[in-house]
Write a protein that holds these residues in place. Structure first.
Motif, PDB file in Angstrom:
ATOM      1  N   PHE A 137       0.858  -1.180   0.000  1.00  0.00           N
ATOM      2  CA  PHE A 137       0.000   0.000   0.000  1.00  0.00           C
ATOM      3  C   PHE A 137       0.894   1.230   0.000  1.00  0.00           C
ATOM      4  CE2 PHE A 137      -2.079   3.407   2.476  1.00  0.00           C
ATOM      5  CZ  PHE A 137      -3.179   3.641   1.662  1.00  0.00           C
ATOM      6  N   GLN A 138       0.474   2.268  -0.747  1.00  0.00           N
ATOM      7  CA  GLN A 138       1.254   3.509  -0.824  1.00  0.00           C
ATOM      8  C   GLN A 138       0.303   4.680  -1.009  1.00  0.00           C
ATOM      9  OE1 GLN A 138       4.738   3.808  -3.585  1.00  0.00           O
ATOM     10  NE2 GLN A 138       3.547   5.409  -4.586  1.00  0.00           N
ATOM     11  N   HIS A 139       0.522   5.754  -0.257  1.00  0.00           N
ATOM     12  CA  HIS A 139      -0.267   6.966  -0.448  1.00  0.00           C
ATOM     13  C   HIS A 139       0.626   8.176  -0.169  1.00  0.00           C
ATOM     14  CE1 HIS A 139      -3.417   9.957  -0.362  1.00  0.00           C
ATOM     15  NE2 HIS A 139      -4.311   9.044  -0.671  1.00  0.00           N
ATOM     16  N   PRO A 140       0.750   9.083  -1.148  1.00  0.00           N
ATOM     17  CA  PRO A 140       1.637  10.237  -0.959  1.00  0.00           C
ATOM     18  C   PRO A 140       1.005  11.311  -0.077  1.00  0.00           C
ATOM     19  CG  PRO A 140       0.542  10.378  -3.080  1.00  0.00           C
ATOM     20  CD  PRO A 140       0.100   9.076  -2.467  1.00  0.00           C
ATOM     21  N   ARG A 141       1.820  11.931   0.749  1.00  0.00           N
ATOM     22  CA  ARG A 141       1.403  13.076   1.558  1.00  0.00           C
ATOM     23  C   ARG A 141       2.565  14.061   1.629  1.00  0.00           C
ATOM     24  NH1 ARG A 141      -4.086  13.008   1.859  1.00  0.00           N
ATOM     25  NH2 ARG A 141      -4.862  11.046   2.730  1.00  0.00           N
ATOM     26  N   LYS A 142       2.275  15.337   1.428  1.00  0.00           N
ATOM     27  CA  LYS A 142       3.331  16.346   1.426  1.00  0.00           C
ATOM     28  C   LYS A 142       3.795  16.700   2.829  1.00  0.00           C
ATOM     29  CE  LYS A 142       2.041  18.473  -2.987  1.00  0.00           C
ATOM     30  NZ  LYS A 142       1.620  19.724  -3.677  1.00  0.00           N
ATOM     31  N   ASP A 143       2.954  16.437   3.821  1.00  0.00           N
ATOM     32  CA  ASP A 143       3.274  16.829   5.188  1.00  0.00           C
ATOM     33  C   ASP A 143       2.906  15.697   6.127  1.00  0.00           C
ATOM     34  OD1 ASP A 143       3.063  18.106   7.866  1.00  0.00           O
ATOM     35  OD2 ASP A 143       3.381  19.960   6.745  1.00  0.00           O
ATOM     36  N   LEU A 144       3.748  15.459   7.128  1.00  0.00           N
ATOM     37  CA  LEU A 144       3.463  14.413   8.112  1.00  0.00           C
ATOM     38  C   LEU A 144       2.128  14.652   8.800  1.00  0.00           C
ATOM     39  CD1 LEU A 144       4.786  11.881   9.499  1.00  0.00           C
ATOM     40  CD2 LEU A 144       5.512  13.448  11.311  1.00  0.00           C
ATOM     41  N   LEU A 145       1.776  15.917   8.980  1.00  0.00           N
ATOM     42  CA  LEU A 145       0.517  16.245   9.652  1.00  0.00           C
ATOM     43  C   LEU A 145      -0.702  15.839   8.829  1.00  0.00           C
ATOM     44  CD1 LEU A 145       1.432  19.795  11.029  1.00  0.00           C
ATOM     45  CD2 LEU A 145       1.382  17.616  12.277  1.00  0.00           C
ATOM     46  N   ASP A 146      -0.505  15.593   7.546  1.00  0.00           N
ATOM     47  CA  ASP A 146      -1.620  15.193   6.681  1.00  0.00           C
ATOM     48  C   ASP A 146      -1.892  13.694   6.738  1.00  0.00           C
ATOM     49  OD1 ASP A 146      -1.905  17.821   5.805  1.00  0.00           O
ATOM     50  OD2 ASP A 146      -0.507  17.534   4.132  1.00  0.00           O
ATOM     51  N   ILE A 147      -1.000  12.934   7.342  1.00  0.00           N
ATOM     52  CA  ILE A 147      -1.153  11.472   7.390  1.00  0.00           C
ATOM     53  C   ILE A 147      -2.074  11.093   8.537  1.00  0.00           C
ATOM     54  CG2 ILE A 147       0.028   9.254   7.566  1.00  0.00           C
ATOM     55  CD1 ILE A 147       2.576  10.650   6.605  1.00  0.00           C
ATOM     56  N   GLU A 148      -3.209  10.528   8.211  1.00  0.00           N
ATOM     57  CA  GLU A 148      -4.148  10.071   9.240  1.00  0.00           C
ATOM     58  C   GLU A 148      -3.609   8.802   9.906  1.00  0.00           C
ATOM     59  OE1 GLU A 148      -6.741  11.674  10.218  1.00  0.00           O
ATOM     60  OE2 GLU A 148      -6.791  13.219   8.640  1.00  0.00           O
ATOM     61  N   ASP A 149      -3.988   8.598  11.159  1.00  0.00           N
ATOM     62  CA  ASP A 149      -3.511   7.432  11.903  1.00  0.00           C
ATOM     63  C   ASP A 149      -3.856   6.126  11.182  1.00  0.00           C
ATOM     64  OD1 ASP A 149      -2.674   9.256  13.752  1.00  0.00           O
ATOM     65  OD2 ASP A 149      -4.107   8.692  15.314  1.00  0.00           O
ATOM     66  N   GLU A 150      -5.072   6.049  10.643  1.00  0.00           N
ATOM     67  CA  GLU A 150      -5.493   4.819   9.971  1.00  0.00           C
ATOM     68  C   GLU A 150      -4.676   4.577   8.709  1.00  0.00           C
ATOM     69  OE1 GLU A 150      -7.124   1.310   9.094  1.00  0.00           O
ATOM     70  OE2 GLU A 150      -7.341   2.430  10.979  1.00  0.00           O
ATOM     71  N   GLU A 151      -4.358   5.654   7.995  1.00  0.00           N
ATOM     72  CA  GLU A 151      -3.530   5.522   6.799  1.00  0.00           C
ATOM     73  C   GLU A 151      -2.122   5.040   7.167  1.00  0.00           C
ATOM     74  OE1 GLU A 151      -1.555   8.796   3.979  1.00  0.00           O
ATOM     75  OE2 GLU A 151      -3.760   8.794   3.915  1.00  0.00           O
ATOM     76  N   TRP A 152      -1.573   5.558   8.244  1.00  0.00           N
ATOM     77  CA  TRP A 152      -0.259   5.120   8.736  1.00  0.00           C
ATOM     78  C   TRP A 152      -0.286   3.625   9.046  1.00  0.00           C
ATOM     79  CZ3 TRP A 152       4.467   7.512   9.489  1.00  0.00           C
ATOM     80  CH2 TRP A 152       5.381   6.845  10.289  1.00  0.00           C
ATOM     81  N   ARG A 153      -1.333   3.209   9.769  1.00  0.00           N
ATOM     82  CA  ARG A 153      -1.459   1.786  10.136  1.00  0.00           C
ATOM     83  C   ARG A 153      -1.621   0.916   8.908  1.00  0.00           C
ATOM     84  NH1 ARG A 153      -4.274   3.908  14.739  1.00  0.00           N
ATOM     85  NH2 ARG A 153      -6.209   3.951  13.550  1.00  0.00           N
ATOM     86  N   CYS A 154      -2.331   1.421   7.900  1.00  0.00           N
ATOM     87  CA  CYS A 154      -2.547   0.635   6.682  1.00  0.00           C
ATOM     88  C   CYS A 154      -1.227   0.325   5.984  1.00  0.00           C
ATOM     89  CB  CYS A 154      -3.487   1.385   5.738  1.00  0.00           C
ATOM     90  SG  CYS A 154      -4.001   0.428   4.294  1.00  0.00           S
ATOM     91  N   HIS A 155      -0.315   1.283   5.965  1.00  0.00           N
ATOM     92  CA  HIS A 155       1.000   1.033   5.371  1.00  0.00           C
ATOM     93  C   HIS A 155       1.704  -0.133   6.063  1.00  0.00           C
ATOM     94  CE1 HIS A 155       0.779   5.072   3.455  1.00  0.00           C
ATOM     95  NE2 HIS A 155       1.672   4.569   2.610  1.00  0.00           N
ATOM     96  N   PHE A 156       1.736  -0.096   7.382  1.00  0.00           N
ATOM     97  CA  PHE A 156       2.471  -1.118   8.120  1.00  0.00           C
ATOM     98  C   PHE A 156       1.722  -2.442   8.167  1.00  0.00           C
ATOM     99  CE2 PHE A 156       4.714   2.646   9.279  1.00  0.00           C
ATOM    100  CZ  PHE A 156       6.024   2.226   9.467  1.00  0.00           C
ATOM    101  N   ASP A 157       0.376  -2.379   8.283  1.00  0.00           N
ATOM    102  CA  ASP A 157      -0.408  -3.617   8.300  1.00  0.00           C
ATOM    103  C   ASP A 157      -0.296  -4.361   6.972  1.00  0.00           C
ATOM    104  OD1 ASP A 157      -1.243  -3.206  10.878  1.00  0.00           O
ATOM    105  OD2 ASP A 157      -3.205  -2.382  10.340  1.00  0.00           O
ATOM    106  N   THR A 158      -0.292  -3.617   5.872  1.00  0.00           N
ATOM    107  CA  THR A 158      -0.224  -4.232   4.541  1.00  0.00           C
ATOM    108  C   THR A 158       1.198  -4.646   4.184  1.00  0.00           C
ATOM    109  OG1 THR A 158      -2.070  -2.836   3.803  1.00  0.00           O
ATOM    110  CG2 THR A 158      -0.744  -3.913   2.099  1.00  0.00           C
TER     111      THR A 158
END
Length: 292
Positions: A137-158
């Motif tokens: 899974f990959q999703h671009p974000r320009k700022d760390l503050l834009d990364i939602e917790d669930e999106e962060w978890r999705c990267h590591f879970d996948t």
């Protein structure tokens, strides 16, 4: 065999903007990626073996599945339910080659799904000789503050946890000579600022590869990883900003992105039972991009 000039073998930028929602479909890309159905030349190096490939419906996994089938392996194809259309398409191609293809829909983030995939592969295809941990899974974000917790978890879970569940479930079934191949990335060495969690997971995969190789060498099981550079897959449409689609791959010295079919041979080499001295390797395929 005729020599092929790699500079002009495939389309070069600019490309049209083509955003898609994750996980993306190959048929919606222009130009459509080359998965090697016609272009890959085989030598039956994997004859009689069984390979389970995650993320095998499209992108790199699809090209690896076709190459493995052409090399004589039966294929278990793991993929998300939303990618059923692509999965059915590749299954038909594999069966037309003359090999069996077991379809395994499901979510790799769930441990029970990973265990079921292994059980189904062993039961229906008679075992497992090659495990390709490729789903991501990959999703671009320009700022760390834009990364939602669930999106962060999705990267590591996948990208990480699913690989752990699947590899752990597969190990009791792997015999000496078996091979585990993980898909890392050149982002391991040159991480992109807009892909912080993705780059982190790919670095973790590289370290997992080398550590696991050392752990399993006494069992005769080889573990290696491929580090792709810019490859033209649906991942680009779903996981890169739209403004980068047009020039994608132009940063490589080759002047273009690689096609999945150009990458498949690396996975064949690492799975080939003859290459018994290759383990713990991190193999870059990136069109000449400088690496740290």
């Amino acid at each position: 065999m005729t020599l092929i000039d790699p500079r002009n073998r495939y389309p070069r930028p600019p490309f049209k903007t083509q955003p898609q929602d994750f996980p993306g479909l190959s048929a919606n890309m222009g130009p459509e990626p080359d998965y090697g159905l016609d272009s890959y030349q085989s030598g039956e190096r994997l004859k009689g073996l069984v390979a389970l490939i995650t993320g095998g419906d499209s992108g790199i996994g699809r090209a690896v599945a076709i190459a493995y089938a052409k090399e004589g392996a039966d294929i278990a194809l793991a993929y998300l339910d939303a990618e059923e259309k692509d999965a059915q398409n590749i299954a038909s191609s594999i069966e037309a080659i003359g090999r069996r293809c077991l379809l395994l829909p499901g979510d790799i983030r769930k441990k029970t799904v990973c265990v079921d995939w292994i059980d189904e592969t062993v039961k229906k295809l008679g075992g497992i000789d090659i495990l390709v941990n490729n789903a991501a899974f990959q999703h671009p974000r320009k700022d760390l503050l834009d990364i939602e917790d669930e999106e962060w978890r999705c990267h590591f879970d996948t990208n990480i946890h699913g690989m752990f569940y699947l590899t752990k479930a597969a190990l009791p079934h792997l015999k000496p000579g078996a091979s585990i191949i993980n898909t890392s990335s050149v982002n391991t060495r040159t991480p992109m600022s807009i892909l912080i969690p993705y780059s982190m997971t790919k670095a973790a995969i590289a370290n997992f590869t080398v550590s696991l190789a050392g752990s399993l060498v006494e069992k005769g099981i080889r573990v290696n990883s491929v580090l792709p550079g810019p490859i033209w897959t649906p991942f680009i449409a779903t996981g890169m900003p739209a403004e980068q689609h047009e020039s994608f791959g132009s940063q490589a010295p080759m002047g273009r992105p690689g096609q999945p079919a150009e990458l498949a041979g690396a996975y064949v080499y690492l799975a080939d039972p003859n290459n018994t001295y290759t383990t713990g390797a991190l193999l870059p395929v990136h069109g000449g991009m400088p690496q740290l």
